[in-house]
Design an enzyme around this catalytic site. Structure first.
Site, PDB file in Angstrom:
ATOM      1  N   HIS A   1       4.021  -2.327  -4.829  1.00  0.00           N
ATOM      2  CA  HIS A   1       4.606  -1.909  -3.747  1.00  0.00           C
ATOM      3  C   HIS A   1       5.785  -2.562  -3.891  1.00  0.00           C
ATOM      4  CE1 HIS A   1       1.078   0.190  -2.146  1.00  0.00           C
ATOM      5  NE2 HIS A   1       0.263  -1.069  -2.444  1.00  0.00           N
TER       6      HIS A   1
ATOM      7  N   ASN B   1      -7.564  -6.293  -8.470  1.00  0.00           N
ATOM      8  CA  ASN B   1      -6.385  -5.484  -8.092  1.00  0.00           C
ATOM      9  C   ASN B   1      -5.570  -6.339  -7.081  1.00  0.00           C
ATOM     10  OD1 ASN B   1      -4.831  -2.994  -8.104  1.00  0.00           O
ATOM     11  ND2 ASN B   1      -5.739  -2.797  -6.223  1.00  0.00           N
TER      12      ASN B   1
ATOM     13  N   GLU C   1      -7.121  -8.348  -3.595  1.00  0.00           N
ATOM     14  CA  GLU C   1      -6.328  -9.207  -2.978  1.00  0.00           C
ATOM     15  C   GLU C   1      -7.024 -10.482  -2.606  1.00  0.00           C
ATOM     16  OE1 GLU C   1      -4.823  -6.560   0.258  1.00  0.00           O
ATOM     17  OE2 GLU C   1      -3.785  -5.364  -1.055  1.00  0.00           O
TER      18      GLU C   1
ATOM     19  N   GLU D   1      -0.814   1.124  -7.568  1.00  0.00           N
ATOM     20  CA  GLU D   1      -0.225   1.696  -6.033  1.00  0.00           C
ATOM     21  C   GLU D   1       1.233   1.780  -5.921  1.00  0.00           C
ATOM     22  OE1 GLU D   1      -2.437  -0.667  -3.170  1.00  0.00           O
ATOM     23  OE2 GLU D   1      -4.167  -0.783  -4.028  1.00  0.00           O
TER      24      GLU D   1
ATOM     25  N   ASP E   1       4.760   2.448  -5.076  1.00  0.00           N
ATOM     26  CA  ASP E   1       5.749   3.000  -4.146  1.00  0.00           C
ATOM     27  C   ASP E   1       7.017   2.116  -3.898  1.00  0.00           C
ATOM     28  OD1 ASP E   1       4.531   1.131  -2.526  1.00  0.00           O
ATOM     29  OD2 ASP E   1       3.517   2.366  -1.170  1.00  0.00           O
TER      30      ASP E   1
HETATM   31  O1  G3I Z   1      -9.865   5.898  10.485  1.00  0.00           O
HETATM   32  C1  G3I Z   1      -9.064   5.694  11.619  1.00  0.00           C
HETATM   33  C2  G3I Z   1      -9.295   6.419  12.595  1.00  0.00           C
HETATM   34  O2  G3I Z   1     -10.499   6.645  13.097  1.00  0.00           O
HETATM   35  C3  G3I Z   1      -8.228   6.393  13.915  1.00  0.00           C
HETATM   36  O3  G3I Z   1      -8.051   7.178  14.605  1.00  0.00           O
HETATM   37  C4  G3I Z   1      -6.694   5.825  13.393  1.00  0.00           C
HETATM   38  C5  G3I Z   1      -5.977   5.267  14.492  1.00  0.00           C
HETATM   39  O4  G3I Z   1      -5.038   4.271  14.071  1.00  0.00           O
HETATM   40  O5  G3I Z   1      -6.788   4.820  12.314  1.00  0.00           O
HETATM   41  C6  G3I Z   1      -7.744   5.298  11.333  1.00  0.00           C
HETATM   42  O6  G3I Z   1      -7.869   4.111  10.364  1.00  0.00           O
HETATM   43  C7  G3I Z   1      -6.527   3.776   9.775  1.00  0.00           C
HETATM   44  C8  G3I Z   1      -6.986   3.988   8.160  1.00  0.00           C
HETATM   45  O7  G3I Z   1      -5.900   3.850   7.156  1.00  0.00           O
HETATM   46  C9  G3I Z   1      -7.496   5.353   7.592  1.00  0.00           C
HETATM   47  O8  G3I Z   1      -6.430   6.222   8.115  1.00  0.00           O
HETATM   48  C10 G3I Z   1      -5.987   2.622   9.874  1.00  0.00           C
HETATM   49  O9  G3I Z   1      -5.397   2.468  11.279  1.00  0.00           O
HETATM   50  C11 G3I Z   1      -4.830   2.170   8.857  1.00  0.00           C
HETATM   51  O10 G3I Z   1      -4.719   0.836   9.144  1.00  0.00           O
HETATM   52  C12 G3I Z   1      -5.292   2.357   7.533  1.00  0.00           C
HETATM   53  O11 G3I Z   1      -4.362   1.990   6.741  1.00  0.00           O
HETATM   54  C13 G3I Z   1      -4.492   1.883   5.194  1.00  0.00           C
HETATM   55  C14 G3I Z   1      -4.358   0.536   4.979  1.00  0.00           C
HETATM   56  O12 G3I Z   1      -4.559   0.464   3.314  1.00  0.00           O
HETATM   57  C15 G3I Z   1      -5.282  -0.349   5.599  1.00  0.00           C
HETATM   58  O13 G3I Z   1      -4.933  -1.751   5.295  1.00  0.00           O
HETATM   59  C16 G3I Z   1      -3.411   2.904   4.653  1.00  0.00           C
HETATM   60  O14 G3I Z   1      -3.844   4.009   4.886  1.00  0.00           O
HETATM   61  C17 G3I Z   1      -3.658   2.632   2.958  1.00  0.00           C
HETATM   62  O15 G3I Z   1      -2.489   3.159   2.288  1.00  0.00           O
HETATM   63  C18 G3I Z   1      -3.640   0.967   2.762  1.00  0.00           C
HETATM   64  O16 G3I Z   1      -3.980   0.890   1.362  1.00  0.00           O
HETATM   65  C19 G3I Z   1      -3.754  -0.525   0.864  1.00  0.00           C
HETATM   66  C20 G3I Z   1      -4.611  -0.515  -0.401  1.00  0.00           C
HETATM   67  O17 G3I Z   1      -5.999  -0.047  -0.059  1.00  0.00           O
HETATM   68  C21 G3I Z   1      -4.610  -2.024  -0.814  1.00  0.00           C
HETATM   69  N1  G3I Z   1      -3.221  -2.417  -1.155  1.00  0.00           N
HETATM   70  C22 G3I Z   1      -2.366  -2.202  -0.253  1.00  0.00           C
HETATM   71  C23 G3I Z   1      -2.169  -0.751   0.328  1.00  0.00           C
HETATM   72  C24 G3I Z   1      -1.376  -0.607   1.544  1.00  0.00           C
HETATM   73  O18 G3I Z   1      -1.292  -1.327   2.535  1.00  0.00           O
END
Ligand code: G3I
Length: 389
Positions: A256, A220, A178, A284, A286
């Site tokens: 997405h 990507n 990105e 990715e 969905d």
């Molecule tokens: O690990 C912490 C945890 O300690 C905490 O308690 C919790 C509370 O909110 O947050 C946890 O972190 C989260 C993390 O995922 C791990 O679960 C973050 O808040 C959350 O924002 C994060 O979201 C991820 C997101 O990327 C971040 O930008 C999504 O799971 C993940 O599916 C998403 O994936 C991205 C790809 O990497 C790149 N392309 C877009 C895609 C969708 O956004």
């Protein structure tokens, strides 16, 4: 009932279409790194992975490591349905180096071990990104208290250390994620600012290639599916990288998708990038739609929405099937409960984006994809060098 017996390379399968699914077994797979388990892995002959195997197309999934191993249904589906896995979060910088100088590879190592056991390939995600950086480095990806020289040294060490740690275990690395905005301009991240331009991208590909020369290295991004300023800018940029002999192997189209927008000219975009001499992948996928408020965050508001979703899933897969250089098709997870979408788009609510519902039961979208794969025997087989087959 149609019965067809298949024997293709290392895979032999007996498929009963419309009847009881038997099992496929896969033995040693070239391209799957190191430490192959001795026992053949068995999975249903009508599973997505078995059907993809017939044309050499890897069907992947993003994996949530909070569920893998602890949730029996989740773990079984991950093993049986998919031939490639992507860590949804556990290879991101925030998770591998939460404290400066101290790595935590354990969750990612666990996924790599699972993949070996189950004869799956791994997409490494992701080395260079502005999001999900550790807070000691940057809290928002755009600002930092660190100097440019520190940032340059840190990124080099991060890429080298991480690629070396997983050397031989990663099929495709998302080296850079990105780096462009939707208007086609470079995203003004800490990396862009430190280098004073996009030079960090070529550096990152070169460092990654030095650390693991056999891994396929990908750029990507999202919205490359639509021809427009962003897709055009990335196209021009990767063309320049190729001309400069930067070791880039492929481009990942995140995919997405959302039923409120028209379906993109995805096949054209996959093909034009492939025509640059690159592999392509849908990384990715969905398909979200408007959904009801909590607690029904994965129930579409429009009862007809699932038909649009089925169509989008089918067209996304067929675009990949039609382009020989498209070597993997990866949904971003498989159970609506674990999707990033309801937590992200809350006004209006969106969700219901994956192939399995909140109870991990396959939805109509799953069966559409399954049938498309079952009928895809005539699609070009992906067997080029480095395709992992
Ligand atoms: O690990 C912490 C945890 O300690 C905490 O308690 C919790 C509370 O909110 O947050 C946890 O972190 C989260 C993390 O995922 C791990 O679960 C973050 O808040 C959350 O924002 C994060 O979201 C991820 C997101 O990327 C971040 O930008 C999504 O799971 C993940 O599916 C998403 O994936 C991205 C790809 O990497 C790149 N392309 C877009 C895609 C969708 O956004």
């Amino acid at each position: 009932m149609v019965r067809s017996a298949l024997s293709i390379g290392v895979l032999s399968a007996t498929v009963l279409l419309g009847g009881v699914a038997l099992t496929s077994s896969a033995s040693a797979e070239p391209g799957a790194a190191a430490a192959a388990p001795s026992k053949a892995v068995r999975y249903p002959a009508d599973s997505l992975r078995a059907l993809g195997d017939r044309i050499g197309l890897r069907i992947g999934t993003a994996v949530n490591m909070d569920e893998l191993g602890s949730n029996t249904d989740y773990t079984k589906i991950t093993a049986e349905q998919f031939s490639s896995v992507t860590p949804e979060n556990v290879m991101k910088w925030q998770l591998v180096e939460p404290t400066r100088g101290t790595y935590d590879w354990a969750p990612a190592d666990r996924l790599v071990a699972f993949a070996k056991t189950n004869k799956q390939l791994v997409r490494g995600h992701t080395l260079v990104w502005h999001s999900q950086l550790p807070t000691w480095l940057s809290s928002d990806g755009y600002t930092t208290t660190l100097s440019n020289d520190e940032l340059k040294a840190l990124l080099k060490k991060h890429v080298q250390d991480q690629v070396k740690h997983f050397k031989g275990d990663i099929w495709q690395w998302d080296v850079v994620n990105e780096a462009f905005d939707d208007d086609g301009k470079p995203r003004q991240t800490v990396w862009y600012k430190a280098w004073g331009g996009l030079g960090y991208i070529a550096d990152a590909f070169r460092w990654a290639h030095e650390a693991d020369p056999k891994a396929l290295l990908f750029y990507n991004d999202y919205n490359l599916e639509f021809t427009g300023p962003k897709s055009n800018a990335v196209y021009d940029f990767v063309k320049t990288l190729k001309a400069q002999r930067v070791p880039i192997d492929g481009v990942g189209f995140q995919g997405h998708l959302d039923t409120q927008y028209g379906f993109p000219d995805l096949q054209n975009n996959l093909q034009r990038f492939a025509d640059l001499g690159l592999k392509v992948a849908e990384t990715e996928v969905d398909v979200r739609t408007f959904t009801q408020a909590a607690p029904n965050v994965n129930t579409p508001t429009d009862p007809l929405a699932p038909y649009a979703q089925e169509s989008y899933w089918s067209r996304a897969l067929k675009a990949c099937l039609a382009v020989r250089e498209c070597i993997s098709f990866t949904p971003w997870g498989f159970g609506d409960t674990y999707s990033w979408i309801p937590g992200w788009f809350d006004n209006p609510q969106e969700g219901a984006a994956l192939l399995y519902d909140a109870d991990l039961k396959p939805k109509s979208q799953y069966y559409v994809i399954q049938q498309d794969l079952a009928l895809a025997a005539g699609a070009p087989r992906r067997n080029g060098p480095g395709a992992g087959h």
